[in-house]
Design an enzyme around this catalytic site. Structure first.
Site, PDB file in Angstrom:
ATOM      1  CD  GLU A  18      -2.813  -1.423   2.545  1.00 47.68           C
ATOM      2  OE1 GLU A  18      -3.799  -1.192   2.610  1.00 47.68           O
ATOM      3  OE2 GLU A  18      -2.139  -1.059   3.476  1.00 47.68           O
ATOM      4  CG  ASP A 223     -13.178  -6.079   0.155  1.00 51.31           C
ATOM      5  OD1 ASP A 223     -13.757  -6.074   1.270  1.00 51.31           O
ATOM      6  OD2 ASP A 223     -11.699  -5.474   0.552  1.00 51.31           O
TER       7      ASP A 223
HETATM    8  N1  ADE Z   1      -9.591  -4.001   4.257  1.00 54.09           N
HETATM    9  C1  ADE Z   1      -9.887  -4.115   3.072  1.00 54.09           C
HETATM   10  N2  ADE Z   1     -10.947  -4.783   2.871  1.00 54.09           N
HETATM   11  C2  ADE Z   1     -11.296  -5.105   3.982  1.00 54.09           C
HETATM   12  C3  ADE Z   1     -12.421  -5.722   4.775  1.00 54.09           C
HETATM   13  N3  ADE Z   1     -13.227  -6.330   3.866  1.00 54.09           N
HETATM   14  N4  ADE Z   1     -12.698  -5.654   6.066  1.00 54.09           N
HETATM   15  C4  ADE Z   1     -11.667  -5.130   6.828  1.00 54.09           C
HETATM   16  N5  ADE Z   1     -10.804  -4.523   6.339  1.00 54.09           N
HETATM   17  C5  ADE Z   1     -10.301  -4.465   5.005  1.00 54.09           C
END
Ligand code: ADE
Length: 263
Positions: A18, A223
């Protein structure tokens, strides 16, 4: 170029991917190891900066933020990383700049209301308005002018990156990777206006509140926090989120270093 004296900017990410590129871009870089982390000091596009990887979770982030302030003397702090979508209209590839942050897994009820950080009286911690606005402007600049060439066309197609949006609002953090449609719906219901879920931002927010340091958080949505959340996660971070963070921080530093026009 000499560093601007107004800022000593701390830049934290959870994962190496990142923050890729930022440490290599530093002028006069020097690495200092404390508490099992590498703090790299130097100059980024005219701004005195310290880059560090917190690793994952609230304790890791809180410790890193505290050391950045107390040991490395940062005046401002930015967290850059990825998050799961927390609301409708927040799509993979969009960016969320936090206005407020909440620890969604804090629960000392019935002694204190759910999500209230005991003995602070606070549920929602505000990010610094000025720094967050500057960061959001830097992100918007990247999206409009640099994203088209910075991300490979194949990756854009794979992740459906089109009409990328910059959102501002509520981010929730907890020591859980959210990967359930039911769970994310529950969090969104508990926190109206929720835009994103991640695992560090609200811990940094509490530290910065307690130490009185301005901070901002930017998160690229990787996501939908549902059952498919872990699919392609690292690929997305490397191919997409790393570019978002690099160009956005570059623009932010350039803007912070620019002489103020008082006309
Ligand atoms: N970072 C990226 N995606 C995430 C998720 N689904 N839950 C917690 N932290 C995250």
């Amino acid at each position: 170029m000499a560093a601007s004296s107004m800022y000593r900017l701390g830049i934290i990410s959870a994962l190496q991917e990142e923050q890729q590129g930022l440490v290599e871009a530093m002028q006069g870089a020097a690495t200092h190891i404390h508490g099992r982390r590498d703090y790299t000091t130097g100059t980024l596009w005219g701004i005195d900066a310290v880059c560090v990887l917190s690793r994952i979770g609230k304790v890791a982030a809180a410790m890193t933020a505290t050391l950045l302030v107390e040991k490395f003397g940062v005046s401002h702090l930015v967290f850059t990383g990825v998050a799961g979508s927390g609301g409708p209209g927040v799509r993979v590839g969009d960016i969320v700049v936090a206005d407020y942050l909440v620890q969604h897994d804090m629960d000392a009820s019935p002694l204190f209301p759910p999500c209230e950080v005991p003995l602070t009286g606070m549920v929602y911690f505000a990010a610094d308005t000025d720094l967050s606005t500057r960061l959001a402007q830097a992100v918007a600049y990247f999206v409009a002018l640099q994203l088209p060439s910075a991300i490979d066309d194949g990756e854009k197609k794979l992740f459906g990156l089109h009409d990328v949006k910059v959102h501002r609002g509520l981010v929730a953090s907890g020591d859980q990777f959210i990967h359930s449609a039911e769970r994310i719906a529950g969090l969104a219901h508990a926190h109206p206006g929720l835009l994103a879920v991640e695992m560090e931002g609200a811990a940094v927010a509490q530290v910065c509140f307690e130490l009185n340091v301005p901070f901002a958080v930017m998160r690229t949505i990787s996501d939908n926090a549902n059952e498919k959340a872990a699919t392609d996660f690292l690929h997305f971070v490397q191919a997409v989120a790393a570019q978002y963070a690099f160009y956005s921080i570059k623009r932010l530093c350039e803007q912070l270093a620019a002489p103020v026009n008082d006309d």
